[in-house]
Design a protein around this motif. Structure first.
Motif, PDB file in Angstrom:
ATOM      1  N   GLN A  74      55.101  60.304  14.786  1.00  9.22           N
ATOM      2  CA  GLN A  74      56.101  60.198  13.723  1.00  9.22           C
ATOM      3  C   GLN A  74      57.363  59.572  14.308  1.00  9.22           C
ATOM      4  O   GLN A  74      57.903  60.042  15.305  1.00  9.22           O
ATOM      5  CB  GLN A  74      56.423  61.589  13.136  1.00  9.22           C
ATOM      6  CG  GLN A  74      55.225  62.294  12.491  1.00  9.22           C
ATOM      7  CD  GLN A  74      54.758  61.585  11.238  1.00  9.22           C
ATOM      8  OE1 GLN A  74      55.551  60.896  10.585  1.00  9.22           O
ATOM      9  NE2 GLN A  74      53.490  61.724  10.905  1.00  9.22           N
ATOM     10  N   ARG A 114      63.315  57.579  10.808  1.00 10.95           N
ATOM     11  CA  ARG A 114      63.804  56.468   9.976  1.00 10.95           C
ATOM     12  C   ARG A 114      65.102  55.915  10.533  1.00 10.95           C
ATOM     13  O   ARG A 114      66.001  56.658  10.965  1.00 10.95           O
ATOM     14  CB  ARG A 114      64.017  56.944   8.544  1.00 10.95           C
ATOM     15  CG  ARG A 114      62.749  57.457   7.860  1.00 10.95           C
ATOM     16  CD  ARG A 114      61.739  56.353   7.683  1.00 10.95           C
ATOM     17  NE  ARG A 114      60.521  56.859   7.065  1.00 10.95           N
ATOM     18  CZ  ARG A 114      59.486  56.102   6.766  1.00 10.95           C
ATOM     19  NH1 ARG A 114      59.499  54.810   7.079  1.00 10.95           N
ATOM     20  NH2 ARG A 114      58.412  56.634   6.204  1.00 10.95           N
ATOM     21  N   VAL A 144      62.004  46.799  11.990  1.00  9.33           N
ATOM     22  CA  VAL A 144      61.622  47.700  10.905  1.00  9.33           C
ATOM     23  C   VAL A 144      60.171  47.474  10.520  1.00  9.33           C
ATOM     24  O   VAL A 144      59.399  48.412  10.306  1.00  9.33           O
ATOM     25  CB  VAL A 144      62.549  47.494   9.684  1.00  9.33           C
ATOM     26  CG1 VAL A 144      62.092  48.374   8.524  1.00  9.33           C
ATOM     27  CG2 VAL A 144      63.993  47.818  10.063  1.00  9.33           C
ATOM     28  N   THR A 145      59.762  46.206  10.428  1.00 15.69           N
ATOM     29  CA  THR A 145      58.370  45.880  10.077  1.00 15.69           C
ATOM     30  C   THR A 145      57.402  46.406  11.127  1.00 15.69           C
ATOM     31  O   THR A 145      56.333  46.921  10.821  1.00 15.69           O
ATOM     32  CB  THR A 145      58.207  44.369   9.907  1.00 15.69           C
ATOM     33  OG1 THR A 145      59.180  43.894   8.972  1.00 15.69           O
ATOM     34  CG2 THR A 145      56.820  44.016   9.431  1.00 15.69           C
ATOM     35  N   LYS A 204      56.944  50.162  10.758  1.00 17.60           N
ATOM     36  CA  LYS A 204      56.094  50.455   9.594  1.00 17.60           C
ATOM     37  C   LYS A 204      54.632  50.168   9.915  1.00 17.60           C
ATOM     38  O   LYS A 204      53.725  50.893   9.478  1.00 17.60           O
ATOM     39  CB  LYS A 204      56.547  49.640   8.389  1.00 17.60           C
ATOM     40  CG  LYS A 204      57.889  50.107   7.826  1.00 17.60           C
ATOM     41  CD  LYS A 204      58.275  49.295   6.606  1.00 17.60           C
ATOM     42  CE  LYS A 204      59.600  49.790   6.009  1.00 17.60           C
ATOM     43  NZ  LYS A 204      59.989  49.022   4.803  1.00 17.60           N
ATOM     44  N   GLU A 205      54.379  49.090  10.649  1.00 17.98           N
ATOM     45  CA  GLU A 205      53.004  48.767  11.032  1.00 17.98           C
ATOM     46  C   GLU A 205      52.409  49.887  11.900  1.00 17.98           C
ATOM     47  O   GLU A 205      51.239  50.273  11.763  1.00 17.98           O
ATOM     48  CB  GLU A 205      52.951  47.442  11.776  1.00 17.98           C
ATOM     49  CG  GLU A 205      53.243  46.232  10.888  1.00 17.98           C
ATOM     50  CD  GLU A 205      53.320  44.955  11.702  1.00 17.98           C
ATOM     51  OE1 GLU A 205      53.233  45.052  12.951  1.00 17.98           O
ATOM     52  OE2 GLU A 205      53.439  43.871  11.090  1.00 17.98           O
ATOM     53  N   GLU A 211      53.317  53.069  11.942  1.00 14.03           N
ATOM     54  CA  GLU A 211      53.085  54.236  11.094  1.00 14.03           C
ATOM     55  C   GLU A 211      51.821  54.088  10.269  1.00 14.03           C
ATOM     56  O   GLU A 211      51.047  55.035  10.092  1.00 14.03           O
ATOM     57  CB  GLU A 211      54.292  54.461  10.178  1.00 14.03           C
ATOM     58  CG  GLU A 211      55.533  54.942  10.926  1.00 14.03           C
ATOM     59  CD  GLU A 211      56.720  55.129   9.978  1.00 14.03           C
ATOM     60  OE1 GLU A 211      56.669  54.561   8.871  1.00 14.03           O
ATOM     61  OE2 GLU A 211      57.656  55.854  10.344  1.00 14.03           O
ATOM     62  N   ALA A 212      51.600  52.873   9.759  1.00 10.34           N
ATOM     63  CA  ALA A 212      50.387  52.633   8.966  1.00 10.34           C
ATOM     64  C   ALA A 212      49.128  52.800   9.813  1.00 10.34           C
ATOM     65  O   ALA A 212      48.109  53.329   9.369  1.00 10.34           O
ATOM     66  CB  ALA A 212      50.439  51.245   8.344  1.00 10.34           C
TER      67      ALA A 212
END
Length: 299
Positions: free
Chosen positions: A10, A13, A60-61, A64-65, A67-68
């Motif tokens: 995790q 943010r 940021v991208t 997110k990648e 986390e996905a």
């Protein structure tokens, strides 16, 4: 295979204000390591993802990648390393090692260490005691002796006497077999009258002429008979046998002495042979146990 994921990563943010402090970040490589286990808790699966470059240069991208990817279910078992921990435990556990050391295959070793495996001092004492009892059979010369064998007569009676044989060391099994075969042959020849000093026609004849044998004379000579003999008893380095030769025939004794002299010289050293006497210095009448070095061999 149902695979459950133990851990997930995790990431916090990041606010827009923090992102604005940076224009962009260069792409970096990621390596994804995941630990999984099956429903069988004794078997674990480890998955190591291959290293690959990030798909985007934007921080940021990229987050997110990642986390996905962490949220994805693992379905491909080809990259899983299957380790059977039961076999590993059996290989290195004390129980596995004890099973390999099967004391049933060596009862003597089990007797020494079976009850004292946790007491080194006691085990050492038992081993030293065993070595002391069997030292003469373990450490000894395996050839004959250059020292001539002594022959002693001690109130010898032809019809009822012991013959004592004292070796320098406790004889080996092969030496005992040779001596028993020699004594057995000696008894057979004597019982058949082969050692009759009254009929020595050839040995007493002159050598300057062709030997001749008078069969009539040989047939009329009073025969000699070796009546009886006992088995060979051994205590450590002393052996004895009882004989009843019957008639006083010195030639029988000469034959045995000559044979034993050769055995002493070439095979196993004999300190002395004693003819006669019901007792011997190193002989214990009450010792009858094989563990204490006593044995009987058939003649």
């Amino acid at each position: 295979m149902n695979v459950l994921q133990l851990t997930s990563i995790q990431f916090p943010r990041i606010s827009n204000s923090t992102i604005n402090q940076f224009n962009s970040f260069p792409s970096f490589s990621t390596s994804n390591i995941k630990l999984h286990f099956t429903r069988d808790t004794s078997r674990y699966l480890v998955k190591v993802g291959e290293t690959r470059p990030a798909k985007s240069t934007d921080l940021v991208t990229q987050i997110k990648e990642l986390e996905a990817e962490e949220d994805e279910e693992v379905h491909d078992d080809n990259d899983l390393v299957d380790i059977d921990w039961d076999k590993v435990e059996d290989e290195f556990s004390p129980k596995g090692r004890d099973e390999e050391m099967n004391y049933d295959k060596d009862p003597e070793f089990a007797e020494i260490l079976g009850t004292s495996i946790d007491d080194p001092a006691k085990a050492r004492s038992k081993i030293e005691e065993r070595m002391k009892k069997k030292r003469d059979k373990i450490i000894q010369r395996k050839t004959g002796s250059a020292t001539p064998m002594q022959v002693i007569f001690n109130k010898f009676e032809f019809n009822n006497s012991y013959i004592w044989i004292e070796f320098y060391h406790a004889p080996l099994d092969k030496d005992i077999k040779m001596i028993c075969d020699t004594i057995r042959s000696w008894h057979i020849v004597g019982r058949l009258g082969g050692c009759n000093s009254m009929n020595m026609q050839l040995s007493q004849s002159t050598t300057d002429k062709r030997p001749s044998y008078d069969d009539i004379l040989g047939a009329n000579i009073e025969p000699t008979t070796f009546y009886n003999i006992s088995d060979l008893e051994i205590q450590d380095n002393v052996a004895r046998l009882w004989v009843d030769i019957g008639t006083s025939e010195p030639l029988l004794l000469d034959v045995l002495i000559n044979a034993m002299t050769q055995i002493s010289s070439d095979h196993v050293g004999i300190k002395q042979m004693v003819f006669g006497g019901s007792e011997y210095e190193n002989w214990s009448p009450n010792l009858k146990s094989e563990d204490e070095g006593y044995c009987v061999h058939k003649i």
